[in-house]
Design a protein around this motif. Structure first.
Motif, PDB file in Angstrom:
ATOM      1  N   GLY A 162       1.689   0.354   3.588  1.00 46.93           N
ATOM      2  CA  GLY A 162       2.099   0.560   2.206  1.00 46.93           C
ATOM      3  C   GLY A 162       1.276  -0.213   1.184  1.00 46.93           C
ATOM      4  O   GLY A 162       0.670   0.385   0.280  1.00 46.93           O
ATOM      5  N   PRO A 163       1.226  -1.555   1.272  1.00 46.19           N
ATOM      6  CA  PRO A 163       0.462  -2.308   0.268  1.00 46.19           C
ATOM      7  C   PRO A 163      -1.020  -1.950   0.243  1.00 46.19           C
ATOM      8  O   PRO A 163      -1.627  -1.867  -0.829  1.00 46.19           O
ATOM      9  CB  PRO A 163       0.678  -3.767   0.695  1.00 46.19           C
ATOM     10  CG  PRO A 163       1.959  -3.755   1.472  1.00 46.19           C
ATOM     11  CD  PRO A 163       1.964  -2.445   2.193  1.00 46.19           C
ATOM     12  N   THR A 164      -1.616  -1.740   1.425  1.00 48.18           N
ATOM     13  CA  THR A 164      -3.043  -1.399   1.474  1.00 48.18           C
ATOM     14  C   THR A 164      -3.303  -0.039   0.841  1.00 48.18           C
ATOM     15  O   THR A 164      -4.264   0.140   0.070  1.00 48.18           O
ATOM     16  CB  THR A 164      -3.542  -1.401   2.929  1.00 48.18           C
ATOM     17  OG1 THR A 164      -3.275  -2.680   3.510  1.00 48.18           O
ATOM     18  CG2 THR A 164      -5.029  -1.118   2.993  1.00 48.18           C
ATOM     19  N   LEU A 165      -2.455   0.945   1.142  1.00 47.45           N
ATOM     20  CA  LEU A 165      -2.616   2.273   0.564  1.00 47.45           C
ATOM     21  C   LEU A 165      -2.452   2.226  -0.956  1.00 47.45           C
ATOM     22  O   LEU A 165      -3.209   2.861  -1.701  1.00 47.45           O
ATOM     23  CB  LEU A 165      -1.601   3.226   1.188  1.00 47.45           C
ATOM     24  CG  LEU A 165      -1.776   4.724   0.890  1.00 47.45           C
ATOM     25  CD1 LEU A 165      -3.130   5.210   1.386  1.00 47.45           C
ATOM     26  CD2 LEU A 165      -0.657   5.525   1.549  1.00 47.45           C
ATOM     27  N   GLY A 166      -1.480   1.452  -1.428  1.00 50.81           N
ATOM     28  CA  GLY A 166      -1.306   1.296  -2.872  1.00 50.81           C
ATOM     29  C   GLY A 166      -2.529   0.674  -3.521  1.00 50.81           C
ATOM     30  O   GLY A 166      -2.940   1.071  -4.625  1.00 50.81           O
ATOM     31  N   GLY A 167      -3.137  -0.290  -2.826  1.00 52.18           N
ATOM     32  CA  GLY A 167      -4.356  -0.899  -3.350  1.00 52.18           C
ATOM     33  C   GLY A 167      -5.515   0.072  -3.402  1.00 52.18           C
ATOM     34  O   GLY A 167      -6.300   0.080  -4.365  1.00 52.18           O
ATOM     35  N   LEU A 168      -5.646   0.905  -2.385  1.00 51.40           N
ATOM     36  CA  LEU A 168      -6.727   1.901  -2.366  1.00 51.40           C
ATOM     37  C   LEU A 168      -6.607   2.872  -3.540  1.00 51.40           C
ATOM     38  O   LEU A 168      -7.596   3.174  -4.215  1.00 51.40           O
ATOM     39  CB  LEU A 168      -6.703   2.669  -1.039  1.00 51.40           C
ATOM     40  CG  LEU A 168      -7.262   1.938   0.180  1.00 51.40           C
ATOM     41  CD1 LEU A 168      -6.929   2.697   1.459  1.00 51.40           C
ATOM     42  CD2 LEU A 168      -8.782   1.782   0.056  1.00 51.40           C
ATOM     43  N   PHE A 169      -5.391   3.371  -3.774  1.00 49.71           N
ATOM     44  CA  PHE A 169      -5.192   4.275  -4.908  1.00 49.71           C
ATOM     45  C   PHE A 169      -5.523   3.571  -6.226  1.00 49.71           C
ATOM     46  O   PHE A 169      -6.166   4.147  -7.107  1.00 49.71           O
ATOM     47  CB  PHE A 169      -3.755   4.784  -4.945  1.00 49.71           C
ATOM     48  CG  PHE A 169      -3.461   5.865  -3.952  1.00 49.71           C
ATOM     49  CD1 PHE A 169      -4.250   7.000  -3.873  1.00 49.71           C
ATOM     50  CD2 PHE A 169      -2.383   5.767  -3.086  1.00 49.71           C
ATOM     51  CE1 PHE A 169      -3.983   8.005  -2.962  1.00 49.71           C
ATOM     52  CE2 PHE A 169      -2.106   6.769  -2.162  1.00 49.71           C
ATOM     53  CZ  PHE A 169      -2.914   7.888  -2.096  1.00 49.71           C
ATOM     54  N   THR A 170      -5.084   2.322  -6.359  1.00 46.89           N
ATOM     55  CA  THR A 170      -5.294   1.585  -7.605  1.00 46.89           C
ATOM     56  C   THR A 170      -6.774   1.354  -7.877  1.00 46.89           C
ATOM     57  O   THR A 170      -7.245   1.509  -9.014  1.00 46.89           O
ATOM     58  CB  THR A 170      -4.547   0.239  -7.547  1.00 46.89           C
ATOM     59  OG1 THR A 170      -3.155   0.481  -7.325  1.00 46.89           O
ATOM     60  CG2 THR A 170      -4.719  -0.534  -8.844  1.00 46.89           C
ATOM     61  N   ASP A 171      -7.522   0.992  -6.845  1.00 44.58           N
ATOM     62  CA  ASP A 171      -8.940   0.669  -7.014  1.00 44.58           C
ATOM     63  C   ASP A 171      -9.813   1.901  -7.196  1.00 44.58           C
ATOM     64  O   ASP A 171     -10.787   1.885  -7.960  1.00 44.58           O
ATOM     65  CB  ASP A 171      -9.455  -0.137  -5.808  1.00 44.58           C
ATOM     66  CG  ASP A 171      -8.999  -1.578  -5.844  1.00 44.58           C
ATOM     67  OD1 ASP A 171      -8.672  -2.075  -6.937  1.00 44.58           O
ATOM     68  OD2 ASP A 171      -8.958  -2.213  -4.774  1.00 44.58           O
ATOM     69  N   HIS A 172      -9.498   2.972  -6.479  1.00 44.39           N
ATOM     70  CA  HIS A 172     -10.416   4.107  -6.427  1.00 44.39           C
ATOM     71  C   HIS A 172      -9.936   5.329  -7.206  1.00 44.39           C
ATOM     72  O   HIS A 172     -10.667   6.310  -7.314  1.00 44.39           O
ATOM     73  CB  HIS A 172     -10.682   4.490  -4.968  1.00 44.39           C
ATOM     74  CG  HIS A 172     -11.284   3.369  -4.178  1.00 44.39           C
ATOM     75  ND1 HIS A 172     -12.575   2.937  -4.352  1.00 44.39           N
ATOM     76  CD2 HIS A 172     -10.753   2.561  -3.216  1.00 44.39           C
ATOM     77  CE1 HIS A 172     -12.838   1.937  -3.527  1.00 44.39           C
ATOM     78  NE2 HIS A 172     -11.740   1.678  -2.838  1.00 44.39           N
TER      79      HIS A 172
END
Length: 679
Positions: A162-172
């Motif tokens: 969850g947190p990693t996927l949220g970070g990927l969406f936020t960054d990219h």
């Protein structure tokens, strides 16, 4: 809840091929995946959301609104599924989830985002609580254990990604895609559900405790709002805050009064007479408090203090989740083998307190490996604490209270998560506001907008950024420091947990990942009993021999094929009122000609007769079927003999449920045989 028996428009598990069962399971997994993922996916995106929308003081409500409405929806959706059909509630919940997700993605201020997250939570609660019920509606008992375990694993995996996927969406892309991504997935899921999942309803009309659910929702909301607004929107001693606390006390007192008089209460007050239920509920609250609270604010720490990207902030939380999963699985294996559980929450809360204390010492100079070690310690403590709570409760309550007690412990965990996010947020904001103001005075020329954006903060010279970074570090350290006493309270409470013998039929599920992560479960005691039976069958690893052994024990002269055929006539007549060869063939997706010879052959015996195309058991045929059904009942008694229910009324409910299970096993008994071999 009333003792409701699931009745399908067609016998669900008998009607489904293996391919369709797997397709249904995939559809259910999609629903569970979205609902569970959105508990944690926003944590890495929160700093970017605050930088974009403002409202840092209400950041925690992005999580709290979701958890609170999910808790209320979970309490209500199970009964609504019995009333209107689980398939319908699953689809309606998905539509609500889509609406909340789309609105969250379009939000232009923090208030709208919080409202949208609340709508999402309503849909998520419905999706999660109906998932297990749909598994029960569609998966044969002899295979259900492995599907339940897989569904639990999905719930655990979402905590990791969850947190990693949220970070990927936020960054990219944008933080908005944390919500937009749900829309196409949910649309596909609704379409699949419409085509694949059979409609199943309860034969008995459930009694829903609307008053109790409404009062506890309103009371808890007032309490959380008071904790959220106190010291931020209004002074702690202001009439607004005092009014919220008084309203909460009045509403919760009214909730207790209603539950004492309700015919089918959402949370029977008599459960609190049990030491085990009371202790496990408190521990569930504390575990949810620490887990969601820490996972919500750790990504903010990594982005503001360590200066990493949103994606890396999600990755950095992995040591906590790895520690949690490792000790959850380890303790589950030990409990399943030994039946001893008392010292796990004692050690777990102590380790959790140590982890929180260590994390309260982190700062700008703390290395990555040390931070990872501290998170690993906290995760191990949470995993040791949370694993046994549901299992223990299921072993100490009578059958009549099995559903409400199980869902009650999960309800307290979810409430703890909501309170954790709120109180973490209140402590964080109350400490950060003065600290950040002082830091900006020491860093002239830095506007507040830059200080609130992790990305902009990383671009500042270290001389200007250092006071601001330290302000964030001190605020988050302050939060962890003040949560240490909560974990120590859990340590004290855990010593009061009694050790009781565990039922073998319940112990079988102790090592499942889903139990370790306290996955929301049904409040339907029939489904929970079926879950225990499926664990017994899974543990025994005798799935292919149970049916023939029971048939031999019945004393019936029927072959397996004859028993299957007569059982089909019995069940279809029971559900539809009229059995025909065409109807039975349709259920099994085979041409009429494949099954016709076996039924024609039986019509020539004393077991089956036909009139105008309708099949009906003769007195001898019915006697044979009842012999087999009685044998299944005897088998259930041997497998569930550790369910010692001394109260006559409770024993009568358990007997009724076992009779229903025996009928279901009769229907499923010989389905593993190829249909052609029946002929």
């Amino acid at each position: 809840m009333t003792e409701a028996v699931a009745v399908a428009e067609k016998p669900a598990s008998a009607a489904l091929s293996r391919a369709r069962i797997n397709l249904i399971f995939g559809t259910i997994v999609l629903g569970m995946l979205m609902a569970a993922l959105d508990q944690t996916i926003v944590s890495a995106a929160l700093p970017s959301i605050v930088a974009d929308l403002g409202g840092a003081g209400h950041m925690a409500w992005v999580v709290t609104a979701y958890m609170l409405t999910e808790a209320v929806s979970t309490a209500l959706a199970g009964n609504l599924g019995d009333l209107f059909g689980r398939k319908l509630i699953f689809q309606v919940s998905a539509v609500i989830f889509i609406a909340g997700s789309a609105l969250a993605g379009l939000a232009h201020d923090m208030l709208l985002l919080i409202v949208a997250r609340g709508i999402q939570g309503v849909g998520a609660g419905g999706l999660m609580v109906t998932a297990m019920a749909l598994i029960a509606d569609t998966i044969p008992l002899r295979e259900r254990g492995k599907y339940q375990g897989a569904l639990g694993a999905v719930f655990g995996v979402t905590t990791v990604v969850g947190p990693t996927l949220g970070g990927l969406f936020t960054d990219h892309a944008s933080w908005r895609w944390c919500f937009y991504v749900n829309v196409p997935i949910a649309i596909i899921m609704i379409a699949l559900a419409a085509r694949t999942i059979p409609h199943v309803r309860a034969a008995a009309r459930p009694i829903i405790d609307y008053a109790g659910i409404g009062l506890v929702a309103a009371g808890v909301s007032c309490l959380i709002l008071g904790l959220e607004f106190g010291g931020q929107e209004y002074p702690w001693g202001s009439w607004q805050i005092l009014a919220l606390f008084v309203a909460s006390a009045v509403l919760l007192a009214a909730f207790v009064a209603v539950e004492l008089r309700a015919r089918e209460p959402m949370l029977p007050m008599k459960l609190f007479r049990s030491n085990v239920f009371t202790v496990c509920s408190i521990l569930s609250f504390i575990v949810g408090f620490a887990m969601i609270g820490s996972m919500t604010f750790l990504p903010a720490y990594f982005q503001y203090v360590d200066g990493v990207s949103a994606t890396m902030s999600g990755v950095r939380t992995l040591p906590l989740v790895v520690g949690l999963m490792f000790t959850s699985i380890l303790s589950g294996q030990v409990v399943a083998k030994t039946g001893r559980y008392k010292y796990f929450p004692i050690v777990g809360t102590a380790v959790m307190a140590l982890g929180l204390f260590l994390m309260s010492t982190m700062g700008r100079s703390t290395g990555t490996w040390r931070e990872s070690l501290y998170m690993l310690v906290l995760g191990m403590g949470i995993g040791l604490s949370m694993q046994v709570l549901t299992i223990v409760v299921q072993n100490t309550v009578p059958y009549a209270d099995l559903g409400t007690a199980t869902s009650g412990v999960t309800f307290f965990r979810t409430l703890g998560s909501a309170f954790g996010a709120t109180i973490f947020g209140t402590l964080y904001t109350n400490q950060l506001t003065p600290n950040l103001a002082a830091a900006l005075e020491r860093s002239p020329g830095v506007p507040p907008q830059v200080a609130s954006s992790p990305e902009a903060l990383r671009r500042l010279p270290i001389e200007q950024a250092a006071p601001i970074i330290d302000a964030y570090a001190e605020a988050i350290d302050f939060v962890f420091q003040w949560v240490v006493p909560v974990a120590l309270l859990g340590f004290v409470v855990a010593w009061f947990l009694k050790q009781v013998p565990l039922r073998d039929s319940v112990r079988g599920g102790a090592s499942d990942v889903g139990e370790g992560f306290s996955m929301p479960n049904s409040s339907d005691r029939v489904l929970l009993l079926e879950q225990s039976v499926s664990q017994v069958m899974r543990k025994a690893k005798r799935d292919k021999t149970i049916g023939p052994a029971v048939l031999a024990d019945s004393g019936s002269g029927l072959t397996r094929g004859q028993a299957w055929a007569l059982g089909q006539v019995y069940m279809v007549n029971r559900v539809r009122g009229r059995a025909t060869i065409a109807a039975i063939a349709q259920l099994h997706h085979v041409p009429d000609e494949v099954l016709e010879p076996v039924f024609v052959r039986l019509i020539g015996t004393d077991h089956l007769e036909a009139e105008d195309g309708s099949l009906r058991l003769t007195a001898d045929g019915l006697l044979e079927v009842e012999q087999v059904r009685a044998a299944w009942r005897r088998w259930l008694d041997t497998q569930l003999e550790d369910w010692d229910n001394r109260d006559p009324a409770d024993r009568a409910l358990l007997d009724q449920a076992l009779d229903n299970l025996a009928a279901k096993l009769l229907d499923e008994a010989f389905q593993e045989a190829d249909t052609a071999k029946v002929v």
